[in-house]
Write a protein that holds these residues in place. Structure first.
Motif: not given
Length: 697
Positions: A125-132, A402-413
């Motif tokens: 969850r903390r790393t944004g892998q919510l489905e996992a 979480p915001d930290a993971a959100l930033a990485e998701i945005i960057a990946s786009r």
């Protein structure tokens, strides 16, 4: 800390026994304080490194825990709890890849251990892998008989919490109902049920579950949760009592202090609200959500100068930037796309004021001018969410991330220009923006001022809302759109404009549909003078918070304090449906804008329903939004330059029934033809301005 004893008694055994006694008594910080200076006296073999490392981790010293845990898992590689603690320590110190590797190793060793499995899911969850994380929880609970496994209660509750945060509320409710039935004596299960019920708006059930949990386990956390549901039910006096009980039992419970701030803010007690939010900031400076609440609240204060307001924003902005600086410095961005990829981040792609102004931007644009990517944090999607999803080129659901993971998701786009639609409003994502996931970052719309952040490059406004000189109170470079910073999409269900309520000789009804915190002492005093200047006139108030009997009493008391007789006051009940809400404007002749925090959506609604709005132009953005809106309609004569001018404009308009009737009959068509409702023109200006924007060096 494990209860295992180290092997043979030695010279260090008495000290270890003291450490162990403190830890088993729940005094983990004290235990670690004893152990840390004496680490050299403890042996480096057997289970002791894992025991002490786990102790350090529980005490919050993840950096101190790491070498102990690393050594411990080398000595005891089959110890699942050791790998799990190591994963938690790595996660806390920023080693996300190493954390997940350790947590997965722990689960492989103890797949049925709910604590170990829960730690892996938490890491995911903390790393944004919510489905996992969902899959991890599901596997762990598969085949477990919840009636026989009280050790799995917390795992099931955390699973439901994740489902809830991802807006899968029906699934979360089904799980919590199953758990509460299986473990009817579990306070944790009941509290989990209450959380989901509260999110679904089933507040009676939420309060019942929280009350029952309190009977079983009268903890500070349980009092806090009951207080929250009482607040959501607009039972503010009972909510305050419950929340104060929570803070007495646990003075450091920041969530309860934050809720106390909300209760005071919604009850017209802004000084108390500010004190509660300030306590959160003192207790936990990195809890940026509460600190954002504090600076938002300060926008309602007329006694704060623009300089003082800016200083408050600079303080939180510096801390936000500092928290994200290491990640921002490491960013590398691809070349800009053609057309540019514009991202918008918001929790308000739903039935919310912000959506009324987001929709025209998306609907009115030339499809070839830009690619719009919406990062949605909506907890309870609705029909507006569905509509906005169809208008976006790409829709990324980041609810619960979480915001930290959100930033990485945005960057990946590969976003070229990232738009923040909320600033310091509830649910905002400024901590993600501090990590600079995009090369150009711009704030717009939801918040009436600067973010205070150097990592936010620009802020969209106009020359009336932020005239020359406003740059002195912004960390961002101002982007002034030529035809206003807003474009309004009227509700399709808006009823026809009603006839003038006052007619030719009836009493004039002034009105405001603004939220309670905007009804500042200065506002009420000004409105009192308006009523005095127009004999026989009345003041109609309609706002959600007056559902609360305490708020009604507080409002009546505040009105009486400035000389407004209760006989001249009309308080309407809140109406949930849009058509009914808008129809209520049919009872208002003239709308009065509050100061220093103007209305925005309420002003546009009033104008669309044929009700002219009188505003006082002030010394900051929040106090100049009304002037910006009215100027787009050519109604500058309704913009007052001083309090006395405000009273004069109101008196003159109230006396001219012909003018009032003409305005009422023509306002909707006038507005429809104005830049305020020109979606195509606004979208063109918006895209051109942000595309050509050059941040400061």
């Amino acid at each position: 800390m494990s209860s295992k004893r180290p092997p043979a008694s030695t010279a260090w055994q008495p000290l270890f026994e003291r450490v162990r006694t403190e830890a088993l008594a729940g005094r983990v910080a004290e235990a670690w304080a004893l152990a840390k200076p004496a680490l050299a006296s403890f042996p480096g073999d057997g289970p002791l490194p894992l025991i002490l490392g786990s102790l350090a981790q529980q005490a919050g010293d993840s950096a101190g825990a790491l070498p102990l845990l690393e050594k411990g898992v080398t000595l005891m590689p089959a110890e699942a709890q050791g790998w799990s603690s190591l994963g938690a320590a790595r996660l806390a110190t920023g080693d996300e890849a190493g954390a997940l590797a350790a947590l997965e190793k722990a689960v492989a060793l103890a797949p049925q251990d709910p604590v170990v499995t829960g730690n892996l899911a938490l890491g995911q969850r903390r790393t944004g892998q919510l489905e996992a994380a969902l899959a991890t929880y599901s596997r762990a609970l598969a085949g477990i008989d919840l009636t026989k496994r009280p050790d799995a209660i917390n795992l099931a509750v955390e699973y439901a919490n994740l489902l809830r945060s991802m807006a899968r509320l029906d699934d979360a409710m089904a799980l919590m109902q199953q758990l509460a039935a299986a473990q009817p004596g579990s306070a944790a299960a009941l509290r989990g049920l209450g959380r989901v019920a509260g999110e679904l708006g089933q507040l009676d059930l939420a309060r019942q579950a929280a009350t029952r949990a309190l009977e079983i386990e009268p903890s500070a956390e349980a009092w806090h949760e009951l207080g929250r549901y009482l607040k959501l039910s607009h039972l503010f006096a009972e909510a305050e009592e419950a929340l104060k009980t929570a803070t007495r039992l646990k003075p450091g419970l920041v969530a309860a202090w934050n809720e106390l701030g909300d209760v005071a803010r919604l009850s017209l007690r802004l000084a108390e609200a500010e004190a509660a939010y300030a306590e959160v900031a003192r207790l936990e400076p990195q809890r940026f959500e509460a600190r954002s609440n504090l600076v938002l609240l300060q926008n309602y204060r007329s006694d704060l100068s623009p300089e003082a307001l800016f200083a408050a924003h600079l303080e939180i902005g510096r801390d936000l930037d500092a928290a994200g600086s290491a990640f921002a410095a490491a960013r590398h961005y691809p070349p800009r796309s053609t057309p540019p990829r514009i991202g918008i981040v918001s929790p308000d792609f739903r039935r919310h004021s912000v959506a009324f102004f987001l929709a025209p931007l998306l609907a009115g644009r030339d499809k070839g001018a830009a690619t719009f990517v919406c990062f949605s944090k909506v907890g309870r999607p609705d029909a507006i969410t569905d509509k906005l999803r169809t208008l976006a080129d790409e829709w990324v659901d980041v609810t619960g991330v979480p915001d930290a993971a959100l930033a990485e998701i945005i960057a990946s786009r590969s976003i070229d220009i990232l738009i923040d639609a909320d600033g310091h409003m509830a649910g905002g994502s400024l901590a993600a923006f501090a990590r600079r996931p995009a090369p150009v970052q711009i704030t717009w719309l939801g918040y009436p001022g600067t973010t205070g952040m150097k990592s936010m490059d620009g802020r969209i406004t106009d020359e009336i809302a932020d005239p020359p000189g406003a740059e002195a109170f912004h960390t961002e470079k101002l982007i002034r759109l030529p035809s206003g910073f807003l474009c309004y999409a009227p509700a399709a269900v808006a009823p026809p404009v009603a006839p003038l309520p006052a007619g030719t000789d009836g009493p004039i009804t002034f009105g405001s549909f603004n939220t309670i915190p905007k009804l500042s002492p200065v506002t009420l005093a000004l409105w009192s003078q308006v009523l005095a200047a127009v004999p026989g006139s009345r003041l109609l108030i309609k706002t959600l918070q007056t559902r609360s009997p305490e708020v009604r009493r507080q409002l009546l008391s505040a009105m009486a304090g400035v000389g407004i007789d209760a006989g001249r006051l009309i308080i309407l009940d809140h109406v949930d449906d849009d058509a009914g809400h808008l129809a209520a404007y049919g009872q208002v002749d003239i709308a009065l804008d509050p100061v220093p925090y103007n209305g925005t959506t309420t002003t546009c609604e009033a104008l669309w329903m044929g009700v002219p709005v009188i505003t006082l132009s002030g010394d900051r953005h929040a106090a100049r939004v009304g002037a910006s809106i009215l100027s787009r309609l050519g109604l500058e004569e309704l913009v007052a330059a001083s309090p006395q001018d405000y009273i004069t404009v109101a008196r003159a308009l109230a006396a001219d029934r012909v003018r009032l009737a003409d305005l009422r009959a023509g306002l909707r068509s006038r507005m429809a033809r104005s830049p305020l409702c020109d979606a195509r023109g606004f979208s063109r200006n918006f895209i051109e301005s942000v595309t050509n924007f050059t941040p400061r060096p």
